[in-house]
Enzyme design. Structure first.
Site, PDB file in Angstrom:
ATOM      1  N   ASP A 103       3.445  -2.439  -2.013  1.00 44.17           N
ATOM      2  CA  ASP A 103       2.224  -2.824  -2.729  1.00 44.17           C
ATOM      3  C   ASP A 103       2.378  -4.241  -3.276  1.00 44.17           C
ATOM      4  O   ASP A 103       3.496  -4.730  -3.490  1.00 44.17           O
ATOM      5  CB  ASP A 103       1.973  -1.882  -3.919  1.00 44.17           C
ATOM      6  CG  ASP A 103       1.724  -0.458  -3.464  1.00 44.17           C
ATOM      7  OD1 ASP A 103       1.335  -0.256  -2.297  1.00 44.17           O
ATOM      8  OD2 ASP A 103       1.934   0.460  -4.299  1.00 44.17           O
TER       9      ASP A 103
HETATM   10  N1  URA Z   1       5.354   3.655  -3.155  1.00 47.82           N
HETATM   11  C1  URA Z   1       4.387   3.009  -3.846  1.00 47.82           C
HETATM   12  O1  URA Z   1       3.655   3.612  -4.605  1.00 47.82           O
HETATM   13  N2  URA Z   1       4.261   1.675  -3.687  1.00 47.82           N
HETATM   14  C2  URA Z   1       5.065   0.961  -2.874  1.00 47.82           C
HETATM   15  O2  URA Z   1       4.911  -0.266  -2.784  1.00 47.82           O
HETATM   16  C3  URA Z   1       6.063   1.645  -2.165  1.00 47.82           C
HETATM   17  C4  URA Z   1       6.193   2.992  -2.319  1.00 47.82           C
END
Ligand code: URA
Length: 248
Positions: A103
Site C-alpha cells: 500500500d
Molecule cells: N497488507 C496490507 O494491509 N497492506 C500492505 O501493504 C501489505 C499487506
C-alpha cells in the site's frame, strides 16, 4: 553483438531511439565515441558507457528496496510518485517492475525484477510464499487474536484467510507491536485481518518475503541489488518455501 542491439535490449529504447543516442555521440566503447549502430561489441569484455555511465550487460536485474511511505508500487502513474521513480537510470533501463504491491502508506521490503518467470512464481497463490510484516496496532493485541489468525479470520468480503502466525512483541493498552506472517496477498490483507478482530493497523512494514529479509542498512527509499546468494535462494526455493514459523 551489435551495439544498437545491446543498448535496445537493456532498455535504452527502440533501435531507432538507440540510433539517435549514437548520433548524439553519447555512447563510448573502451573510451572511444561510437556513432555506427552496426559496430560489433563484446558486452562481457568491452567497456560501454552511455552519458558517461558504465553499463553492465545482463539479462536480469533483481533489486530489494526499502519502500518509503507516500509512493505507490506501480510501474507508472500520472499523478503519484512510483517506486520506479526512485531508481537510478542505470537500473531503470532494465525495466524492472515491483513483485507484488505494498500500500502507499506501507514501508519496507519490495522486490523489483524484470525476471517475469520468477516474479510469477513468487506471486502464485499456489506457492504460499510467506511474507512477514512488522506492525503497530491501536489497542491491545491478545492471545485470542493469535489463535484467531492461526485458525483464519473472515474478512469484510466474506473471505476466510489461510493460517497466519502472529508474534506479539509488546502488548499495551493503547498500542501493541507485532509481527505477522501470512502466505497470501489479498488486497490490504494485514489491515483487514486486524479489522476482522476489531483493531487498527497504524504502521506497517514488510520485513521479509520468502527467504529474503529486508537489509536493515537500507534507509527508506534506498535499494540495492540482491546478492548472487539471495538470487539463488529465491530461485532454488522456486517459490515452494517451507512452512515458516508454524504457518501451514
Ligand atoms: N497488507 C496490507 O494491509 N497492506 C500492505 O501493504 C501489505 C499487506
Amino acid at each position: 553483438m551489435r551495439i544498437d542491439k545491446i543498448l535496445a535490449n537493456i532498455g535504452y529504447g527502440s533501435r531507432k531511439e538507440v540510433k539517435k543516442l549514437l548520433k548524439d555521440r553519447v555512447v563510448e566503447v573502451n573510451g572511444e565515441t561510437i556513432t555506427d549502430a552496426k559496430i560489433h561489441v563484446n558486452p562481457e569484455k568491452d567497456e560501454i558507457t552511455v552519458y558517461g555511465e558504465k553499463i553492465e550487460y545482463k539479462e536480469y536485474i533483481y533489486l530489494m528496496m526499502n519502500k518509503p511511505a507516500g509512493v505507490i508500487s506501480a510501474t507508472e502513474d500520472l499523478r503519484e510518485e512510483t517506486v520506479l521513480d526512485l531508481l537510478e537510470l542505470e537500473d531503470a533501463v532494465y525495466q524492472p517492475f515491483p513483485v507484488g504491491r505494498l500500500d502507499k502508506d506501507t514501508v519496507g521490503l519490495l522486490l523489483l525484477t524484470n525476471d517475469g518467470a520468477l516474479a510469477h512464481r513468487l506471486l502464485s497463490p499456489k506457492k504460499h510464499v510467506p511474507k512477514t510484516y512488522y506492525a503497530l496496532i491501536d489497542g491491545t493485541v491478545t492471545e485470542e487474536d493469535k489463535s484467531a489468525f492461526q485458525e483464519g479470520v473472515t474478512l469484510d468480503d466474506g473471505y476466510k484467510t489461510k493460517p497466519a502466525y502472529l508474534t506479539i512483541l509488546r502488548s499495551g493498552e493503547i498500542r501493541s507491536e507485532i509481527e505477522l506472517t501470512i502466505t497470501e496477498g489479498k488486497f490490504h490483507q494485514v489491515k483487514r485481518m486486524f479489522e476482522a478482530v476489531g483493531k487498527k493497523v497504524v504502521y506497517l512494514k514488510r520485513i521479509s518475503m520468502g527467504p529474503i529479509e529486508l537489509d536493515n542498512r537500507l534507509e527508506e527509499g534506498e535499494y540495492r541489488e540482491l546478492t548472487d546468494k539471495e538470487v539463488s535462494m529465491l530461485k532454488e526455493g522456486g517459490g515452494d518455501f517451507p512452512a515458516s514459523k508454524g504457518v501451514e
